[in-house]
Design a protein around this motif. Structure first.
Motif, PDB file in Angstrom:
ATOM      1  N   THR A 134     -43.700  -5.509 -21.707  1.00 47.51           N
ATOM      2  CA  THR A 134     -43.826  -4.423 -20.740  1.00 47.51           C
ATOM      3  C   THR A 134     -43.823  -4.945 -19.310  1.00 47.51           C
ATOM      4  OG1 THR A 134     -45.148  -3.172 -22.344  1.00 47.51           O
ATOM      5  CG2 THR A 134     -45.235  -2.435 -20.059  1.00 47.51           C
ATOM      6  N   MET A 158     -41.476  -3.801 -16.182  1.00 49.22           N
ATOM      7  CA  MET A 158     -42.309  -3.002 -15.290  1.00 49.22           C
ATOM      8  C   MET A 158     -41.532  -2.454 -14.098  1.00 49.22           C
ATOM      9  SD  MET A 158     -45.556  -2.097 -15.052  1.00 49.22           S
ATOM     10  CE  MET A 158     -46.405  -3.431 -15.908  1.00 49.22           C
ATOM     11  N   LEU A 199     -39.094   0.299 -15.036  1.00 44.08           N
ATOM     12  CA  LEU A 199     -39.771   1.538 -15.376  1.00 44.08           C
ATOM     13  C   LEU A 199     -40.240   2.278 -14.129  1.00 44.08           C
ATOM     14  CD1 LEU A 199     -41.966   0.412 -18.430  1.00 44.08           C
ATOM     15  CD2 LEU A 199     -40.056   2.019 -18.488  1.00 44.08           C
ATOM     16  N   CYS A 200     -40.871   1.542 -13.210  1.00 40.51           N
ATOM     17  CA  CYS A 200     -41.413   2.167 -11.996  1.00 40.51           C
ATOM     18  C   CYS A 200     -40.302   2.662 -11.084  1.00 40.51           C
ATOM     19  CB  CYS A 200     -42.314   1.172 -11.260  1.00 40.51           C
ATOM     20  SG  CYS A 200     -43.840   0.767 -12.139  1.00 40.51           S
ATOM     21  N   ARG A 258     -38.775   5.932 -13.062  1.00 41.54           N
ATOM     22  CA  ARG A 258     -39.643   7.094 -13.277  1.00 41.54           C
ATOM     23  C   ARG A 258     -40.697   7.292 -12.196  1.00 41.54           C
ATOM     24  NH1 ARG A 258     -37.311  10.613 -16.754  1.00 41.54           N
ATOM     25  NH2 ARG A 258     -36.483   9.518 -18.572  1.00 41.54           N
ATOM     26  N   ALA A 310     -43.987   4.959 -10.060  1.00 37.77           N
ATOM     27  CA  ALA A 310     -45.177   4.225 -10.483  1.00 37.77           C
ATOM     28  C   ALA A 310     -46.284   5.166 -10.949  1.00 37.77           C
ATOM     29  CB  ALA A 310     -45.681   3.347  -9.333  1.00 37.77           C
ATOM     30  N   VAL A 368     -45.484   6.559 -14.483  1.00 40.61           N
ATOM     31  CA  VAL A 368     -45.661   5.521 -15.507  1.00 40.61           C
ATOM     32  C   VAL A 368     -47.138   5.283 -15.776  1.00 40.61           C
ATOM     33  CG1 VAL A 368     -45.301   3.071 -16.028  1.00 40.61           C
ATOM     34  CG2 VAL A 368     -43.457   4.412 -15.005  1.00 40.61           C
ATOM     35  N   TRP A 369     -47.943   5.248 -14.713  1.00 44.63           N
ATOM     36  CA  TRP A 369     -49.378   5.033 -14.875  1.00 44.63           C
ATOM     37  C   TRP A 369     -50.016   6.194 -15.645  1.00 44.63           C
ATOM     38  CZ3 TRP A 369     -53.572   5.190 -10.514  1.00 44.63           C
ATOM     39  CH2 TRP A 369     -54.742   4.569 -10.979  1.00 44.63           C
ATOM     40  N   SER A 372     -49.112   5.980 -19.319  1.00 46.81           N
ATOM     41  CA  SER A 372     -49.816   4.877 -19.980  1.00 46.81           C
ATOM     42  C   SER A 372     -51.262   5.263 -20.297  1.00 46.81           C
ATOM     43  CB  SER A 372     -49.787   3.624 -19.099  1.00 46.81           C
ATOM     44  OG  SER A 372     -50.635   3.750 -17.970  1.00 46.81           O
ATOM     45  N   ILE A 404     -49.672  -1.828 -17.797  1.00 46.93           N
ATOM     46  CA  ILE A 404     -49.592  -0.915 -16.650  1.00 46.93           C
ATOM     47  C   ILE A 404     -50.882  -0.967 -15.842  1.00 46.93           C
ATOM     48  CG2 ILE A 404     -49.192   1.462 -15.938  1.00 46.93           C
ATOM     49  CD1 ILE A 404     -46.798   0.186 -17.313  1.00 46.93           C
ATOM     50  N   VAL A 422     -49.783  -1.616 -11.970  1.00 47.65           N
ATOM     51  CA  VAL A 422     -49.396  -0.484 -11.146  1.00 47.65           C
ATOM     52  C   VAL A 422     -50.479  -0.046 -10.149  1.00 47.65           C
ATOM     53  CG1 VAL A 422     -48.725   1.956 -11.213  1.00 47.65           C
ATOM     54  CG2 VAL A 422     -47.683   0.325 -12.789  1.00 47.65           C
TER      55      VAL A 422
END
Length: 291
Positions: free
Chosen positions: A177, A181, A184-185, A188, A190, A193-194, A197, A248, A252
């Motif tokens: 992950t 990272m 993903l951030c 989508r 940050a 994503v947080w 998660s 995450i 993040v």
């Protein structure tokens, strides 16, 4: 080195999580191995059983690795004395030349906007959930899944070692992950994503309660019988999936708090200190009292 860049902050924390995952994998692999007493035969004594000898051997390995890595850190990192570069920062703001002592740390609260308070609050609540799991994950596996007695018997020890294997898989997912990272951030966001998660984390913790109930309903707990394969696989799956929200959580929030605090001119170090306060406070609340 980050240059007040949110993207660089996310990448830096992602690499931090990655290398921490590598260390965790090696550490949990050490804990899941049951034959250390054969390699370090001197650890097995009349007063120290096989389980004790394995644990003692793991501590010896830990001390050796800490000594080596500490030496490498001291040799590799060359710090510039504060007195030698004071003139360089003489023309900059006082917030950049002074140390962030506690009174300065708390004094920054009056500058915080609502998004900063939201990040701090969510971070604190998230860590209230994480600390009990980090403290009791292997004990949960030994007690609730394997039905062992911590004061004796190999069933509990087998459960603890299986829990260490689950944490090893957790660290593998954490490392993967971390590598993904930034992508993903960037794709989508940050914050999104947080949030996702944390939902995964909550669902996994609920699944642990359901699995505990299922194990007790089957009736093998506290009867000296090994757990069914399906129960063990489900427990390992929960441990493994939790590696995603843990990665995450390690990365993040630091990038988010840095993004909101840097425009206030409070400094990168101070922003990290403020976020660490949001982590330390729930740690003291969630940690058990030992009498």
């Amino acid at each position: 080195m980050l240059g007040n860049d949110a993207r660089r902050t996310r990448v830096a924390n992602a690499y931090f999580s990655l290398f921490m995952a590598v260390g965790n994998i090696l550490g949990y692999a050490t804990g899941s191995y049951s034959g250390w007493y054969k390699i370090f035969k001197f650890t097995l004594t009349p007063a120290c059983s096989i389980s004790c000898a394995n644990l003692k051997s793991a501590f010896f390995l830990d001390v050796a690795f800490i000594a080596v890595t500490t030496y490498l850190s001291i040799v590799s990192a060359h710090e510039v004395p504060l007195s030698s570069n004071g003139a360089v920062h003489a023309g900059e703001g006082a917030g950049e030349t002074e140390e962030a002592f506690m009174w300065e740390l708390f004094g920054t609260f009056k500058y915080f906007s609502m998004p900063i308070w939201i990040v701090l609050s969510v971070t604190a609540l998230t860590w209230i959930g994480w600390f009990p799991f980090i403290l009791f994950d292997t004990d949960w596996m030994g007690r609730e899944i394997y039905g062992g007695d911590p004061n004796g018997g190999l069933i509990y020890d087998n459960g603890v070692r299986m829990g260490a294997l689950g944490l090893l898989l957790n660290s593998v997912v954490l490392g993967v992950t971390s590598l993904l990272m930034e992508r993903l951030c960037r794709k989508r966001g940050a914050g999104f994503v947080w949030g996702i998660s944390n939902i995964f984390m909550a669902l996994c913790f609920i699944a642990m309660l359901v699995l505990t109930y299922a194990a007790n309903s089957i009736g093998y707990v506290n009867k000296g019988q090994p757990p069914p394969t399906g129960i063990v696989i489900a427990a390992l799956a929960i441990f493994t999936i939790l590696g995603f929200p843990l990665a995450i959580t390690y990365s993040v929030p630091y990038a988010l708090i840095s993004t909101h605090i840097e425009p206030l001119g409070l400094g990168q170090g101070l922003s990290m200190g403020v976020l660490n306060l949001a982590i330390v406070v729930p740690q003291t609340l969630a940690s058990p009292k030992v009498s």
